[in-house]
Each structure stands twice: as C-alpha cells, then as structure tokens.
Design an enzyme around this catalytic site. Sequence first.
Site, PDB file in Angstrom:
ATOM      1  N   ASN A  73      11.334  19.017  53.450  1.00 42.40           N
ATOM      2  CA  ASN A  73      10.738  19.791  54.558  1.00 42.40           C
ATOM      3  C   ASN A  73       9.434  19.179  55.034  1.00 42.40           C
ATOM      4  OD1 ASN A  73       8.143  21.700  54.038  1.00 42.40           O
ATOM      5  ND2 ASN A  73       9.164  21.214  52.099  1.00 42.40           N
ATOM      6  N   PHE A 133      -3.010  22.455  45.872  1.00 40.42           N
ATOM      7  CA  PHE A 133      -3.449  21.052  45.955  1.00 40.42           C
ATOM      8  C   PHE A 133      -2.218  20.156  45.955  1.00 40.42           C
ATOM      9  CE2 PHE A 133      -7.359  22.551  43.413  1.00 40.42           C
ATOM     10  CZ  PHE A 133      -8.056  22.840  44.572  1.00 40.42           C
ATOM     11  N   CYS A 135       0.853  20.307  48.656  1.00 35.57           N
ATOM     12  CA  CYS A 135       1.736  19.969  49.780  1.00 35.57           C
ATOM     13  C   CYS A 135       1.442  18.556  50.268  1.00 35.57           C
ATOM     14  CB  CYS A 135       1.582  20.990  50.900  1.00 35.57           C
ATOM     15  SG  CYS A 135       2.470  22.512  50.530  1.00 35.57           S
ATOM     16  N   CYS A 378      29.104  -0.226  18.759  1.00 34.47           N
ATOM     17  CA  CYS A 378      28.635   0.886  19.602  1.00 34.47           C
ATOM     18  C   CYS A 378      27.160   1.148  19.313  1.00 34.47           C
ATOM     19  CB  CYS A 378      29.469   2.139  19.315  1.00 34.47           C
ATOM     20  SG  CYS A 378      28.921   3.579  20.245  1.00 34.47           S
ATOM     21  N   CYS A 381      24.866   4.724  23.241  1.00 33.41           N
ATOM     22  CA  CYS A 381      24.076   4.876  24.474  1.00 33.41           C
ATOM     23  C   CYS A 381      24.456   6.126  25.273  1.00 33.41           C
ATOM     24  CB  CYS A 381      24.220   3.635  25.349  1.00 33.41           C
ATOM     25  SG  CYS A 381      25.839   3.471  26.115  1.00 33.41           S
TER      26      CYS A 381
HETATM   27  C1  LIG Z   1      10.222  24.779  53.399  1.00 34.97           C
HETATM   28  C2  LIG Z   1       9.237  24.766  52.261  1.00 34.97           C
HETATM   29  C3  LIG Z   1       7.946  25.189  52.477  1.00 34.97           C
HETATM   30  C4  LIG Z   1       7.024  25.184  51.426  1.00 34.97           C
HETATM   31  N1  LIG Z   1       5.772  25.654  51.643  1.00 34.97           N
HETATM   32  C5  LIG Z   1       4.888  25.691  50.616  1.00 34.97           C
HETATM   33  C6  LIG Z   1       3.615  26.271  50.792  1.00 34.97           C
HETATM   34  O1  LIG Z   1       3.274  26.788  51.856  1.00 34.97           O
HETATM   35  N2  LIG Z   1       2.775  26.267  49.729  1.00 34.97           N
HETATM   36  C7  LIG Z   1       3.113  25.736  48.528  1.00 34.97           C
HETATM   37  O2  LIG Z   1       2.316  25.763  47.578  1.00 34.97           O
HETATM   38  N3  LIG Z   1       4.331  25.197  48.338  1.00 34.97           N
HETATM   39  C8  LIG Z   1       5.227  25.179  49.341  1.00 34.97           C
HETATM   40  N4  LIG Z   1       6.476  24.675  49.129  1.00 34.97           N
HETATM   41  C9  LIG Z   1       6.818  24.133  47.788  1.00 34.97           C
HETATM   42  C10 LIG Z   1       7.450  25.182  46.876  1.00 34.97           C
HETATM   43  O3  LIG Z   1       6.566  26.245  46.613  1.00 34.97           O
HETATM   44  C11 LIG Z   1       7.888  24.560  45.538  1.00 34.97           C
HETATM   45  O4  LIG Z   1       6.746  24.035  44.890  1.00 34.97           O
HETATM   46  C12 LIG Z   1       8.899  23.441  45.713  1.00 34.97           C
HETATM   47  O5  LIG Z   1       9.801  23.745  46.734  1.00 34.97           O
HETATM   48  C13 LIG Z   1       9.663  23.169  44.407  1.00 34.97           C
HETATM   49  O6  LIG Z   1      10.456  24.266  44.021  1.00 34.97           O
HETATM   50  P1  LIG Z   1      12.053  24.333  44.298  1.00 34.97           P
HETATM   51  O7  LIG Z   1      12.657  23.076  43.754  1.00 34.97           O
HETATM   52  O8  LIG Z   1      12.500  25.580  43.595  1.00 34.97           O
HETATM   53  O9  LIG Z   1      12.223  24.417  45.775  1.00 34.97           O
HETATM   54  C14 LIG Z   1       7.412  24.710  50.153  1.00 34.97           C
HETATM   55  C15 LIG Z   1       8.734  24.284  49.951  1.00 34.97           C
HETATM   56  C16 LIG Z   1       9.644  24.323  50.979  1.00 34.97           C
HETATM   57  C17 LIG Z   1      11.062  23.904  50.732  1.00 34.97           C
END
Ligand SMILES: Cc1cc2nc3c(=O)[nH]c(=O)nc-3n(C[C@H](O)[C@H](O)[C@H](O)COP(=O)(O)O)c2cc1C
Length: 420
Positions: A73, A133, A135, A378, A381
């Site tokens: 995303n 901290f 995104c 073997c 693995c």
């Molecule tokens: C569309 C989308 C938007 C997200 N927006 C945020 C956000 O605003 N703040 C945040 O901390 N994480 C955001 N995330 C990350 C999620 O909180 C999470 O850390 C990440 O998707 C991993 O979890 P999952 O594998 O269950 O999706 C977003 C994820 C997605 C897919």
Amino acid sequence: MADLRIDLAGIKSPNPFWLASAPPTNSGYQVQRAFEAGWGGAVWKTLGEPILNVSSRFAAVSFNGQRVAGFNNIELITDRPLEVNLQEILETKKRFPNHAIIASLMVEPKQEKWHEIVKKVEAVGVDGLELNFGCPHGMAERGMGSASGQVPELVERQTHWVKEVARTPVIVKLTPNITDITMTAEAAVRGGADAISMINTINSLAGVDLDSWNTVPHVGGKGAHGGYCGPAVKPIALNMVAECARNRFVNVPISGIGGISNWQDAAEFMLMGATGVQVCTAAMHHGFSIVEDMIDGLNNYLDDKGIASVMDLVGQSVQRYSNWGDLDLNYNIVAEINNDVCINCNKCHIACEDTSHQCIDMYTESGRPMLKVREVDCVGCNLCAIVCPVDGAISMVERRSTIPPMTWNERQSLISNFSR
Ligand SMILES: Cc1cc2nc3c(=O)[nH]c(=O)nc-3n(C[C@H](O)[C@H](O)[C@H](O)COP(=O)(O)O)c2cc1C
C-alpha cells in the site's frame, strides 16, 4: 476455558487480538463493530496533521492460487480531521470501557508537536499510545514514519519527549526497513518506551504491468514504493520479534505484528515473546469475523496443553532461539521415505539430485518404482520433505550420534586453547 486476558505494559484487553493501526481502525463505526465481533483491542489509524491520499493505493501479490499472499500500500496516515477522530475515540471508549484503544501517533520530530498531540488524545481516554516510527512511504519523505524510525537517536529522543508528558503506556512501533531492528528497539527503551510493537510494512513494489509497463499500483501512470505486509512477511516479523525478545537490553513487552492470519500465527508470535498481537491484512482480506476462529482456536490450544492463562505462553520459545554458533554440529537427522504413501512423483529425487546431495536412489521392486534415501550421504537438509506433495511420505528422523554434542563456539574455543 483458558483465560485469554492480557496485560501489555499496563494496557489490559479481554484477549490478545488487536486490530493494527490501518484502514480497519479508521473510524468509530469500524472499531465499535470490530469490538462487537470480538477483537480485544484496536490501535486507531494513525493520527497527525491532516494529509491528502492518492488513488489508487493498494496492490496484492497472489501466489499460486493464494489471493493476497502479500499486500502492498501507498496509503498515508488518517485523512480525517483530528477532532472528528478524537470525538469517535471518546464515544467508542465509553461504549467499550474494557477494550483496549490505543492512539497511533505521527507528528514532525518536534518536542512541542509531540506534547500537544499526546495531551489531546489522552484527554479522550485512550488506554495507551503507539508512536508510528514505521510507515515507509509518503510521511517518510517529510521526515516522519520510517525516516525517524531508522535513526536510533531520533527514536530515543522522540520517545523521551512523549514520555515527558504521557500518562498512559507508550508503545513504540518499529520499522523493519533497517539492518538490525534491535538497534532501534534498544533506542526506544533508552527513551523510556513501556513497550515496542513490530513490524510496520516493508519497502516494496508489488509488480509491473507487462502490457502498460506501469507500476502496480500506479497513480495516473506513476508509481512509488509502498509498504508490504500480509502472510508473506510473517517469517521476517517473527524473527524481528524473537531477536528483540532475546535481547537483554530490550526488556519491555512486545506487541507482535506482521502476517498474522489465524490463531496459530498468534500463538507462534506469543511463544517467541509477544505479549499480544495486531492484525491488519487478514482483517482486510476476510473481515472482522475471523477473530471468532482466532479466539476459539487459541482457547482450545491452551486447554489441550493444560495452560490456564494465555500470558503463560509468552516467551516460552525464546530460550530455544539462539546464535548459529550455539547449535550442535553433531546433531543428525536423515530423510526416510514411506513407499506405501509415496505417489512416485519423484519431486524429492529431482530436488535432491539437481540441487542437494544426490542421495535419493530410484529402484524397482516387483515391477514397482521405489525411492530410498542413502543415509550416509543425507545431510538432513529437509529439501525432499519440503517439496514432497504428500503428507507422511517423507519424515525427517533423528539418528543418534555416538559423538558428544559440540557447537561451533565450543569447537573454536577448544582449538584456541589447544594452540595456546
Ligand atoms: C493500507 C494500510 C494502511 C496502513 N496504515 C498504517 C498506519 O496508518 N499506521 C501504522 O502504524 N501502520 C499502518 N499500516 C501497517 C499495519 O498497521 C501493520 O503494521 C502491517 O500491515 C503489518 O501487519 P499485517 O501483515 O497484519 O497487515 C498500514 C497497513 C496497510 C495495509
């Protein structure tokens, strides 16, 4: 019935299943419906200065028939006014006083900005704060999110600013887009974090359209890197949780996130040190009701194991996760083929012959093709068992060694003592 209640750094919730900060927690309407469905907590979609999003913004990687094996995303934090979110948090907390509501926050790395937003969200009754901290796109270009989260000093300083005014527990959410996550985890702890959460999304490009040559997704013909999550990232997230859990300087609870889709995933994260888990992609793929199976499955698992409280699961496997140098060089397993079950597809033979140790022989017995492992060659693995499509056709079995256990570290110290 086992007790599923958790206490993560003082944040209590009726079960360990929280929705992660993301589209499922964008509004009071959604979070209240999620709580009705059974989710124990929700980390509200990240609050901060109003932003503008682009269209489109999601893409998924389907692999071999599995839809949404990975999810990508380029969405930013909340695009709704802070005051609206605050009002809805207040109402949701009033309706669900025993559920955990955590405010995810992201502001510029300035002390006064952090103080201001912390005071505002705590005034509406949140149970805790999560500092985003993590995104990796959009906000990072503005010095926030993973741009902050990749610099230990910035993580420490900003956590410290938040702790100067926070009255509720502070969780620091870490980015996986870094070489060693324990560096930023330690920085968060030095800054005073009460807990850490991981992982946020991983830098990614979901694909390129072979007809138009556009990126997937694209915004009017242009693309930018996004954040990857969903089942594909689970092993990466699990390792990061485990590395933090076994690090003695990261002595705070961990909220595990990344590819968690069912109760088994959740139990694995908890065994590896997570006090609770957060879910985003699985809820986006299947809806809020998946939490019912998660709760039932975890309950049955704990009952079967005779474990009274889910908190007793936390960290049970951490001691078993070590460094390569601590593994026993003399431990030995070999593959064993059950020809009664084998369908003679020969995938194991091909894999072993072409890419491993050439130790699966083909022969015929009473006119029937058979496979046999030459044990002396073997190396255990696992590749043949991994590629085998039939459950029970290949087992990996232990062969007792007459040589006593010896790790590489022990071996090296023996050699250096001997050469002294
Ligand atoms: C569309 C989308 C938007 C997200 N927006 C945020 C956000 O605003 N703040 C945040 O901390 N994480 C955001 N995330 C990350 C999620 O909180 C999470 O850390 C990440 O998707 C991993 O979890 P999952 O594998 O269950 O999706 C977003 C994820 C997605 C897919």
